[in-house]
Scaffold this motif. Structure first.
Motif, PDB file in Angstrom:
ATOM      1  N   PRO A   6      51.325  82.865  -0.684  1.00  0.00           N
ATOM      2  CA  PRO A   6      50.884  84.261  -0.525  1.00  0.00           C
ATOM      3  C   PRO A   6      50.475  84.844  -1.866  1.00  0.00           C
ATOM      4  O   PRO A   6      51.082  84.556  -2.894  1.00  0.00           O
ATOM      5  N   GLN A   7      49.426  85.662  -1.852  1.00  0.00           N
ATOM      6  CA  GLN A   7      48.899  86.228  -3.094  1.00  0.00           C
ATOM      7  C   GLN A   7      49.349  87.664  -3.316  1.00  0.00           C
ATOM      8  O   GLN A   7      49.697  88.047  -4.434  1.00  0.00           O
ATOM      9  N   HIS A   8      49.313  88.465  -2.273  1.00  0.00           N
ATOM     10  CA  HIS A   8      49.563  89.899  -2.436  1.00  0.00           C
ATOM     11  C   HIS A   8      51.072  90.183  -2.412  1.00  0.00           C
ATOM     12  O   HIS A   8      51.812  89.592  -1.610  1.00  0.00           O
ATOM     13  N   PRO A   9      51.564  91.083  -3.256  1.00  0.00           N
ATOM     14  CA  PRO A   9      52.993  91.420  -3.227  1.00  0.00           C
ATOM     15  C   PRO A   9      53.487  91.892  -1.859  1.00  0.00           C
ATOM     16  O   PRO A   9      54.638  91.636  -1.494  1.00  0.00           O
ATOM     17  N   TYR A  10      52.634  92.571  -1.108  1.00  0.00           N
ATOM     18  CA  TYR A  10      53.031  93.025   0.232  1.00  0.00           C
ATOM     19  C   TYR A  10      53.256  91.831   1.153  1.00  0.00           C
ATOM     20  O   TYR A  10      54.244  91.770   1.891  1.00  0.00           O
ATOM     21  N   THR A  11      52.342  90.857   1.111  1.00  0.00           N
ATOM     22  CA  THR A  11      52.501  89.657   1.927  1.00  0.00           C
ATOM     23  C   THR A  11      53.772  88.915   1.541  1.00  0.00           C
ATOM     24  O   THR A  11      54.521  88.444   2.405  1.00  0.00           O
ATOM     25  N   LYS A  12      54.032  88.820   0.252  1.00  0.00           N
ATOM     26  CA  LYS A  12      55.248  88.139  -0.220  1.00  0.00           C
ATOM     27  C   LYS A  12      56.495  88.838   0.307  1.00  0.00           C
ATOM     28  O   LYS A  12      57.476  88.181   0.687  1.00  0.00           O
ATOM     29  N   ASP A  46      38.486  78.625   5.413  1.00  0.00           N
ATOM     30  CA  ASP A  46      39.053  78.167   4.145  1.00  0.00           C
ATOM     31  C   ASP A  46      39.067  79.273   3.092  1.00  0.00           C
ATOM     32  O   ASP A  46      39.491  79.043   1.966  1.00  0.00           O
ATOM     33  N   ASN A  47      38.590  80.444   3.446  1.00  0.00           N
ATOM     34  CA  ASN A  47      38.477  81.533   2.485  1.00  0.00           C
ATOM     35  C   ASN A  47      39.775  82.333   2.450  1.00  0.00           C
ATOM     36  O   ASN A  47      40.122  83.011   3.413  1.00  0.00           O
ATOM     37  N   HIS A  48      40.503  82.278   1.342  1.00  0.00           N
ATOM     38  CA  HIS A  48      41.773  82.991   1.179  1.00  0.00           C
ATOM     39  C   HIS A  48      41.576  84.039   0.092  1.00  0.00           C
ATOM     40  O   HIS A  48      41.380  83.707  -1.075  1.00  0.00           O
ATOM     41  N   THR A  49      41.583  85.310   0.472  1.00  0.00           N
ATOM     42  CA  THR A  49      41.322  86.384  -0.482  1.00  0.00           C
ATOM     43  C   THR A  49      42.342  87.494  -0.320  1.00  0.00           C
ATOM     44  O   THR A  49      42.963  87.640   0.731  1.00  0.00           O
ATOM     45  N   SER A  50      42.500  88.280  -1.380  1.00  0.00           N
ATOM     46  CA  SER A  50      43.396  89.432  -1.316  1.00  0.00           C
ATOM     47  C   SER A  50      42.860  90.543  -2.201  1.00  0.00           C
ATOM     48  O   SER A  50      42.117  90.299  -3.158  1.00  0.00           O
ATOM     49  N   ALA A  51      43.225  91.773  -1.854  1.00  0.00           N
ATOM     50  CA  ALA A  51      42.821  92.954  -2.613  1.00  0.00           C
ATOM     51  C   ALA A  51      44.011  93.393  -3.454  1.00  0.00           C
ATOM     52  O   ALA A  51      44.873  94.145  -2.988  1.00  0.00           O
ATOM     53  N   CYS A  52      44.075  92.891  -4.697  1.00  0.00           N
ATOM     54  CA  CYS A  52      45.216  93.169  -5.562  1.00  0.00           C
ATOM     55  C   CYS A  52      44.780  93.031  -7.016  1.00  0.00           C
ATOM     56  O   CYS A  52      44.201  92.012  -7.396  1.00  0.00           O
ATOM     57  N   HIS A  53      45.035  94.051  -7.841  1.00  0.00           N
ATOM     58  CA  HIS A  53      44.669  93.985  -9.256  1.00  0.00           C
ATOM     59  C   HIS A  53      45.386  92.858  -9.972  1.00  0.00           C
ATOM     60  O   HIS A  53      44.827  92.229 -10.873  1.00  0.00           O
ATOM     61  N   LEU A  54      46.616  92.593  -9.587  1.00  0.00           N
ATOM     62  CA  LEU A  54      47.396  91.543 -10.239  1.00  0.00           C
ATOM     63  C   LEU A  54      46.788  90.171  -9.956  1.00  0.00           C
ATOM     64  O   LEU A  54      46.686  89.323 -10.851  1.00  0.00           O
ATOM     65  N   VAL A  55      46.338  89.940  -8.724  1.00  0.00           N
ATOM     66  CA  VAL A  55      45.704  88.674  -8.374  1.00  0.00           C
ATOM     67  C   VAL A  55      44.394  88.509  -9.138  1.00  0.00           C
ATOM     68  O   VAL A  55      44.071  87.430  -9.641  1.00  0.00           O
ATOM     69  N   THR A  56      43.618  89.609  -9.242  1.00  0.00           N
ATOM     70  CA  THR A  56      42.361  89.554 -10.002  1.00  0.00           C
ATOM     71  C   THR A  56      42.619  89.229 -11.456  1.00  0.00           C
ATOM     72  O   THR A  56      41.890  88.425 -12.067  1.00  0.00           O
ATOM     73  N   ALA A  57      43.666  89.821 -12.036  1.00  0.00           N
ATOM     74  CA  ALA A  57      44.007  89.548 -13.431  1.00  0.00           C
ATOM     75  C   ALA A  57      44.423  88.108 -13.629  1.00  0.00           C
ATOM     76  O   ALA A  57      44.032  87.450 -14.607  1.00  0.00           O
ATOM     77  N   ASP A  58      45.185  87.565 -12.690  1.00  0.00           N
ATOM     78  CA  ASP A  58      45.621  86.166 -12.772  1.00  0.00           C
ATOM     79  C   ASP A  58      44.450  85.226 -12.692  1.00  0.00           C
ATOM     80  O   ASP A  58      44.379  84.210 -13.397  1.00  0.00           O
ATOM     81  N   ALA A  59      43.466  85.569 -11.800  1.00  0.00           N
ATOM     82  CA  ALA A  59      42.291  84.700 -11.633  1.00  0.00           C
ATOM     83  C   ALA A  59      41.422  84.703 -12.879  1.00  0.00           C
ATOM     84  O   ALA A  59      40.770  83.707 -13.206  1.00  0.00           O
ATOM     85  N   GLY A  60      41.421  85.836 -13.608  1.00  0.00           N
ATOM     86  CA  GLY A  60      40.576  85.939 -14.796  1.00  0.00           C
ATOM     87  C   GLY A  60      41.210  85.394 -16.056  1.00  0.00           C
ATOM     88  O   GLY A  60      40.553  85.260 -17.094  1.00  0.00           O
TER      89      GLY A  60
END
Length: 336
Positions: free
Chosen positions: A246-252, A321-335
């Motif tokens: 899971p990527q988003h803190p809410y999902t976690k 196969d597309n796994h995406t989330s709307a989260c600033h923390l996930v975007t920061a990790d990806a960058g």
């Protein structure tokens, strides 16, 4: 089955979908606040979230029971029409299974009458008994004749839910929306009903949208999961990926209370879902986000963005196969 619903084709799609309600004092509650979602024919997608997430309103809008404030619903590529005649035709193609079979069935109607009701509403009288028998058999009530004259109070909870499912199947639908389909059933029966829905999907090529607060249920039935919070999808992807990574803190947080995921530390969400008339600035989850509370977002340098910078709507995609989330923390990790 229409030619447009060939295997792999898009069965359902929403684009920029918004549903607003006027509440006390003339304020506007944004129940669905920008949802792009595409579902393939034969796919089972679970809409998951706490009460107040917007998942039931989204499901009702998909069914044509709620008209959107803006945006649109597309069925097999065609815009859903809200003219009475068109909606009646659509409701043969898209059926609803409610969470409480006792409430869904008229206690004065026999099983036969309950299942035949949809046929009679749509004027489909020819071959009625054969269609009712077939629907009951497909729903696992065999021999069907044994159940014709029974009343709901004479059935078990699992049998009542099978009658509700038969009532949906009798119209030969392409799409079924199941709202918490096993939440009112005993644990021993839930697995049977979920297995039945999976079998019906495989046999009939049905597309299913399952509304649930339970990620564990989604794990057992869905091909993809869309996690909703305060009117938006915050994370979407294949079920296995959502459950394992899971990527988003809410999902976690939702996943941490599923018994099968003991590897995760339990996350207790503080506070209640915000009032949909006062959606927070920035990430709409930031007022309850564990990553802000424990300093994870600050360490990544995104705590200010979480509070002030709104995230874009996740775009519609039928790619499983597309796994995406709307989260600033996930975007920061990806960058990084």
């Amino acid at each position: 089955m229409t030619a447009a619903l060939e295997a792999g084709a898009t069965a359902l799609e929403t684009r920029e979908l918004r549903v607003e309600f006027r509440v006390r004092g003339g304020e506007v509650a944004r129940a669905v606040d920008g949802v792009d979602l595409a579902v393939r024919r034969g796919e089972i997608i679970a809409l998951v979230g706490e009460s107040g997430s917007g998942k039931t309103t989204l499901a009702r809008t998909i069914l044509g029971l709620q008209r959107p404030t803006s945006g649109a619903v597309y069925v097999a590529g065609e815009t859903l029409s809200y003219r009475a005649r068109d909606l009646k035709a659509y409701r043969r193609r898209a059926q609803l299974i409610l969470q409480d079979p006792s409430g869904a069935l008229n206690p004065r109607h026999t099983v036969y009458e309950a299942v035949a009701e949809g046929l009679r509403v749509h004027g489909l009288h020819r071959g009625e008994e054969a269609k009712v028998a077939d629907a009951l058999s497909r729903a696992g009530l065999r021999p069907p004749e044994r159940f014709y004259l029974r009343y709901p109070h004479e059935l078990s909870g699992g049998q009542r839910q099978r009658v509700v499912i038969a009532g949906a199947l009798v119209l030969d639908p392409e799409i079924i929306v199941a709202d918490e389909p096993v939440s009112s059933l005993d644990a021993s029966v839930r697995g049977e009903i979920l297995a039945l829905l999976l079998r019906l999907r495989d046999e009939l090529g049905l597309t299913l949208v399952v509304v649930t607060h339970d990620l564990g249920l989604a794990w057992n039935i869905a091909d993809r999961v869309a996690v909703m919070y305060l009117g938006r999808i915050l994370e979407i992807g294949p079920t296995e990926e959502i459950m394992s990574a899971p990527q988003h803190p809410y999902t976690k947080a939702l996943l941490s209370v599923v018994p099968e995921t003991e590897r995760l530390e339990p996350v207790v969400l503080v506070g209640e879902t915000p009032d949909p008339t006062r959606i927070p600035n920035g990430c709409r989850f930031h007022t309850r986000c564990p990553a802000l509370a424990d300093g994870t977002a600050a360490a990544a340098g995104v705590d200010g963005q979480c509070r002030t910078v709104a995230l874009p709507v996740l775009t519609a995609d039928v790619n499983a196969d597309n796994h995406t989330s709307a989260c600033h923390l996930v975007t920061a990790d990806a960058g990084s």
